[in-house]
Design a protein around this motif. Structure first.
Motif, PDB file in Angstrom:
ATOM      1  N   THR A 180     110.368  80.916   5.759  1.00  0.00           N
ATOM      2  CA  THR A 180     111.091  81.295   4.182  1.00  0.00           C
ATOM      3  C   THR A 180     110.180  81.671   3.291  1.00  0.00           C
ATOM      4  N   ARG A 181     109.302  81.666   3.551  1.00  0.00           N
ATOM      5  CA  ARG A 181     108.004  83.167   2.766  1.00  0.00           C
ATOM      6  C   ARG A 181     107.760  84.443   2.845  1.00  0.00           C
ATOM      7  N   GLY A 182     109.387  84.634   3.950  1.00  0.00           N
ATOM      8  CA  GLY A 182     108.747  86.347   4.243  1.00  0.00           C
ATOM      9  C   GLY A 182     108.293  87.201   5.156  1.00  0.00           C
ATOM     10  N   GLY A 183     107.085  86.575   5.526  1.00  0.00           N
ATOM     11  CA  GLY A 183     106.765  86.943   6.411  1.00  0.00           C
ATOM     12  C   GLY A 183     106.457  86.475   7.953  1.00  0.00           C
ATOM     13  N   PRO A 184     105.072  87.294   8.527  1.00  0.00           N
ATOM     14  CA  PRO A 184     105.656  86.383  10.191  1.00  0.00           C
ATOM     15  C   PRO A 184     105.043  85.470  10.142  1.00  0.00           C
ATOM     16  N   PHE A 189      99.061  81.512  20.244  1.00  0.00           N
ATOM     17  CA  PHE A 189      99.345  81.867  21.333  1.00  0.00           C
ATOM     18  C   PHE A 189     100.859  83.105  21.463  1.00  0.00           C
ATOM     19  N   ARG A 190     101.632  82.675  19.809  1.00  0.00           N
ATOM     20  CA  ARG A 190     102.701  82.998  19.984  1.00  0.00           C
ATOM     21  C   ARG A 190     102.721  83.662  18.532  1.00  0.00           C
ATOM     22  N   THR A 191     103.534  84.748  18.354  1.00  0.00           N
ATOM     23  CA  THR A 191     103.869  84.931  16.366  1.00  0.00           C
ATOM     24  C   THR A 191     105.865  85.562  16.199  1.00  0.00           C
ATOM     25  N   ASN A 192     106.071  84.871  15.656  1.00  0.00           N
ATOM     26  CA  ASN A 192     107.132  85.032  14.950  1.00  0.00           C
ATOM     27  C   ASN A 192     107.658  86.009  14.246  1.00  0.00           C
ATOM     28  N   LEU A 193     108.709  86.806  14.678  1.00  0.00           N
ATOM     29  CA  LEU A 193     108.627  88.164  13.836  1.00  0.00           C
ATOM     30  C   LEU A 193     110.009  88.171  12.747  1.00  0.00           C
ATOM     31  N   GLY A 196     113.621  86.849   7.857  1.00  0.00           N
ATOM     32  CA  GLY A 196     114.581  86.433   6.996  1.00  0.00           C
ATOM     33  C   GLY A 196     115.568  87.765   6.637  1.00  0.00           C
ATOM     34  N   ALA A 197     116.047  88.789   7.406  1.00  0.00           N
ATOM     35  CA  ALA A 197     116.121  89.501   6.392  1.00  0.00           C
ATOM     36  C   ALA A 197     117.195  89.606   5.723  1.00  0.00           C
ATOM     37  N   VAL A 198     117.960  88.873   6.618  1.00  0.00           N
ATOM     38  CA  VAL A 198     119.674  88.270   5.998  1.00  0.00           C
ATOM     39  C   VAL A 198     119.030  87.593   4.918  1.00  0.00           C
ATOM     40  N   TYR A 199     118.318  87.191   4.513  1.00  0.00           N
ATOM     41  CA  TYR A 199     117.776  86.356   3.552  1.00  0.00           C
ATOM     42  C   TYR A 199     117.714  86.924   2.463  1.00  0.00           C
ATOM     43  N   GLY A 200     117.142  87.765   2.499  1.00  0.00           N
ATOM     44  CA  GLY A 200     116.560  88.753   1.449  1.00  0.00           C
ATOM     45  C   GLY A 200     115.291  88.625   1.166  1.00  0.00           C
ATOM     46  N   ASN A 201     115.166  88.444   2.234  1.00  0.00           N
ATOM     47  CA  ASN A 201     113.445  89.036   2.562  1.00  0.00           C
ATOM     48  C   ASN A 201     113.291  90.213   3.436  1.00  0.00           C
TER      49      ASN A 201
END
Length: 224
Positions: A180-184, A189-193, A196-201
């Motif tokens: 929700t903050r717009g950054g990864p 041990f993991r990276t979430n990419l 939230g592009a479709v939510y305006g981010n």
């Protein structure tokens, strides 16, 4: 993949074709002629305005560079396929953004989406690996063998994957859970990419080299 090859892992697109075009331009400029591999982490359709063009772009990329473009299946692609296989699945998909996908294909129902598109979606893998990383849409079960063999887990996992600091032997690159903050989300041990592009981010790509661990850089584009 050689040590000089850069891998760009791209988060959830959800029909944001203009952002995809802009991010691909950023990636080309960043690579500056160096060898590169593109790994798309799934959720190409639903919610956003142009799922049809997103899929067209990805298929063209694969056709041009079949060895250097990997497209993984996301849970939204799986929901679309399920509408053609299970009674009652249509309402669930439509409630989760499928209406926008049908509109982009000018289709009254999923059975009117072109057959070659559905065949492409059905053939998408749920897991990709290189010597340094696992790439998956959603995640793994921490208690499972590595890599987790369950395709449904690859598509839908959230907890306890997100809350446990678990070493899977290679860094896990995933999307599925929008930030929700717009950054990864950059963890040990993991990276979430999924940014939230479709939510305006932003729509984001992580840049990885032959070294283990987190991305060396994040490329992001936002709607103007």
């Amino acid at each position: 993949m050689t040590a000089e090859t850069l891998t760009y892992a791209i988060g959830d697109i959800h029909g944001c074709a203009d952002l995809l075009d802009a991010l691909l331009e950023r990636i080309d400029a960043h690579a500056a002629g160096r060898a590169k591999k593109l790994v798309f982490l799934g959720d190409y359709i639903d919610r956003g305005p142009d799922s049809a063009r997103v899929i067209e772009t990805l298929r063209k990329l694969q056709w041009r560079e079949p060895d250097d473009v990997v497209c993984l299946m996301g849970n939204h692609e799986a929901m679309l396929l399920k509408t053609l296989q299970e009674p009652g699945a249509l309402d669930h998909w439509l409630a989760n953004g499928g209406t926008a996908t049908l509109a982009s294909f000018d289709a009254a129902g999923p059975e009117e989406i072109p057959g070659d598109v559905l065949d492409w979606v059905e053939g998408l893998p749920t897991l990709h690996a290189d010597p340094q990383r696992w790439y998956v849409h959603a995640g793994f079960r921490p208690e499972a063998e590595v890599p987790d063999p369950d395709r449904e887990v690859h598509l839908w996992m959230r907890e306890p994957f997100l809350s446990e600091e678990h070493d899977f032997g290679r860094h896990v690159v995933h999307g599925h859970t929008p930030q929700t903050r717009g950054g990864p989300e950059l963890k040990r041990f993991r990276t979430n990419l999924d940014t939230g592009a479709v939510y305006g981010n932003a729509l984001s790509a992580g840049v990885f080299s032959g070294r283990q661990g987190r991305p060396e850089e994040i490329l992001s584009v936002r709607a103007s």
